[in-house]
Design an enzyme around this catalytic site. Structure first.
Site, PDB file in Angstrom:
ATOM      1  N   TYR A 175      -0.159   8.864  -2.495  1.00  0.00           N
ATOM      2  CA  TYR A 175       0.091   8.675  -3.924  1.00  0.00           C
ATOM      3  C   TYR A 175      -0.995   9.369  -4.768  1.00  0.00           C
ATOM      4  CZ  TYR A 175       3.516   4.772  -3.443  1.00  0.00           C
ATOM      5  OH  TYR A 175       4.611   3.973  -3.194  1.00  0.00           O
ATOM      6  N   GLY A 176      -2.111   9.673  -4.118  1.00  0.00           N
ATOM      7  CA  GLY A 176      -3.311  10.107  -4.847  1.00  0.00           C
ATOM      8  C   GLY A 176      -3.155  11.334  -5.724  1.00  0.00           C
ATOM      9  N   GLU A 196      -4.134  10.487   7.375  1.00  0.00           N
ATOM     10  CA  GLU A 196      -2.705  10.263   7.682  1.00  0.00           C
ATOM     11  C   GLU A 196      -2.232  11.170   8.819  1.00  0.00           C
ATOM     12  OE1 GLU A 196      -0.051   8.409   6.091  1.00  0.00           O
ATOM     13  OE2 GLU A 196      -1.525   7.202   5.020  1.00  0.00           O
ATOM     14  N   CYS A 219     -10.451   3.293  -2.047  1.00  0.00           N
ATOM     15  CA  CYS A 219      -9.165   3.682  -1.456  1.00  0.00           C
ATOM     16  C   CYS A 219      -9.053   2.974  -0.106  1.00  0.00           C
ATOM     17  CB  CYS A 219      -9.135   5.200  -1.269  1.00  0.00           C
ATOM     18  SG  CYS A 219      -7.719   5.793  -0.327  1.00  0.00           S
ATOM     19  N   THR A 220      -7.891   2.416   0.154  1.00  0.00           N
ATOM     20  CA  THR A 220      -7.713   1.654   1.393  1.00  0.00           C
ATOM     21  C   THR A 220      -8.070   2.467   2.641  1.00  0.00           C
ATOM     22  OG1 THR A 220      -5.387   2.312   1.316  1.00  0.00           O
ATOM     23  CG2 THR A 220      -5.919   0.090   0.553  1.00  0.00           C
ATOM     24  N   HIS A 221      -7.766   3.752   2.584  1.00  0.00           N
ATOM     25  CA  HIS A 221      -7.977   4.597   3.767  1.00  0.00           C
ATOM     26  C   HIS A 221      -9.443   4.750   4.166  1.00  0.00           C
ATOM     27  CE1 HIS A 221      -3.855   5.604   2.973  1.00  0.00           C
ATOM     28  NE2 HIS A 221      -3.793   6.407   4.015  1.00  0.00           N
ATOM     29  N   ASP A 272       0.863  -1.182   0.000  1.00  0.00           N
ATOM     30  CA  ASP A 272       0.000   0.000   0.000  1.00  0.00           C
ATOM     31  C   ASP A 272       0.898   1.230   0.000  1.00  0.00           C
ATOM     32  OD1 ASP A 272      -2.651   1.196   0.095  1.00  0.00           O
ATOM     33  OD2 ASP A 272      -2.094   1.923   2.066  1.00  0.00           O
ATOM     34  N   SER A 273       0.317   2.365  -0.401  1.00  0.00           N
ATOM     35  CA  SER A 273       1.081   3.617  -0.363  1.00  0.00           C
ATOM     36  C   SER A 273       1.405   3.994   1.088  1.00  0.00           C
ATOM     37  CB  SER A 273       0.264   4.728  -1.021  1.00  0.00           C
ATOM     38  OG  SER A 273      -0.950   4.892  -0.322  1.00  0.00           O
ATOM     39  N   CYS A 299      -3.370  -1.061  -2.640  1.00  0.00           N
ATOM     40  CA  CYS A 299      -3.548   0.355  -2.978  1.00  0.00           C
ATOM     41  C   CYS A 299      -4.281   0.492  -4.316  1.00  0.00           C
ATOM     42  CB  CYS A 299      -2.172   1.015  -3.064  1.00  0.00           C
ATOM     43  SG  CYS A 299      -2.229   2.759  -3.457  1.00  0.00           S
ATOM     44  N   ASN A 300      -5.428   1.161  -4.277  1.00  0.00           N
ATOM     45  CA  ASN A 300      -6.199   1.376  -5.504  1.00  0.00           C
ATOM     46  C   ASN A 300      -5.445   2.265  -6.486  1.00  0.00           C
ATOM     47  OD1 ASN A 300      -9.382   0.546  -5.175  1.00  0.00           O
ATOM     48  ND2 ASN A 300      -8.361   0.878  -3.216  1.00  0.00           N
ATOM     49  N   THR A 301      -4.747   3.262  -5.955  1.00  0.00           N
ATOM     50  CA  THR A 301      -4.033   4.194  -6.831  1.00  0.00           C
ATOM     51  C   THR A 301      -2.932   3.453  -7.590  1.00  0.00           C
ATOM     52  OG1 THR A 301      -4.497   5.897  -5.179  1.00  0.00           O
ATOM     53  CG2 THR A 301      -2.879   6.441  -6.866  1.00  0.00           C
TER      54      THR A 301
END
Ligand code: DGL
Length: 273
Positions: A39-40, A157, A187-189, A7-8, A70-72
């Site tokens: 990364y977005g 974050e 998005c993971t977040h 993941d980012s 990570c989707n990005t």
């Protein structure tokens, strides 16, 4: 050989938890590139280079299969990594993303009941149009509407989850006004915000959390690819690596992982080739 999860940042820890809860027998290595998250807002080339460095690190740690939580990274880097890098340099290794399995889950797997699917994701994921393309490949009649939620990842974050409400209201209104029936948390977040999001969109919108999709999809993949599964070691271990110790990293990691995952600091930039 082990399974890598990339993941980012540390948002992917919740995906790691979901995968290792569902498939506890394997050995895992988690890497979060906290030094360069988010990364977005990054360019295609940056996301590609950073993701490739992360994958190289995971390969060196003994992973033969890497899941890009990570989707990005899945949207921006996966195809190029599979076609240009793995095919040439590591034909025996596999890297899987999260977008195609999610597209399958909102179309084929549920009988294509959702006629209008909302996607909330990072700017880079939205601009790549990957969700729209992959969902419409499987169901050309499905309508896909997207929103880039720029402020959410930096706030999360920074440990300011309590400040996300006003932005969630704004972004989700853009989607619910278009009468979506399902909402992909792209998005993971965002899994940390799932309850808040469900409250805002209401019970009539099905909120799709990838943690409920990817572990099962990984299991299906391994059962279809015995040659890959046979190489995976089964010691039920997990190692966790991050590229930077950020201010709130331990409290956030504990929130995502539900216990302190004991993060090891590592420099992955030397792995650039
Ligand atoms: N982990 C990334 C994703 O799933 C989002 C965070 C970022 O912008 O780095 O898209």
């Amino acid at each position: 050989m082990k399974i890598g999860v990339f993941d980012s940042g540390i948002g992917g820890l919740s995906m790691q938890r979901a995968i290792s809860a569902y498939l506890p027998q394997y050995d895992y290595v988690y890497l979060g590139d906290t030094a360069r998250a988010p990364y977005g807002g990054r360019t295609h080339d940056e996301v590609y280079t950073y993701t490739k460095e992360g994958i190289d690190f995971l390969f060196e740690k003994g992973c033969s299969l890497v899941v890009l939580a990570c989707n990005t990274a899945s949207a921006r880097a996966l195809r190029q990594i599979q076609q240009e890098y793995l095919a040439v340099s590591h034909p025996e290794k596999k890297v899987l993303g999260v977008i195609i399995p999610t597209a399958e889950a909102v179309t084929l797997d549920c009988g294509s009941v959702f006629r209008k699917v909302g996607v909330m994701a990072t700017q880079a994921t939205v601009e790549s149009l990957t969700y729209k393309i992959e969902i419409q490949k499987l169901d050309p009649t499905a309508d896909v509407v997207q929103v880039a939620a720029k402020e959410l990842v930096p706030l999360i974050e920074d440990g300011k989850i309590q400040d996300t409400g006003v932005f969630l209201e704004k972004y989700l209104k853009e989607l619910t006004e278009q009468n979506i029936q399902a909402l992909v948390l792209g998005c993971t977040h965002y899994s940390l915000l799932e309850d808040k999001i469900q409250n805002i969109v209401g019970e009539e919108v099905k909120v799709i959390n990838q943690e409920n999709i990817i572990p099962q999809k990984l299991k299906d993949y391994l059962s279809r690819h015995k040659e890959i599964d046979d190489k995976l070691s089964q010691g039920s271990s997990i190692e966790f690596y991050v590229t930077k110790e950020t201010t709130h990293i331990h409290e956030l990691a504990t929130l995502w992982y539900h216990k302190d995952p004991k993060l090891i600091l590592v420099n992955i930039t030397k792995h650039t080739t």
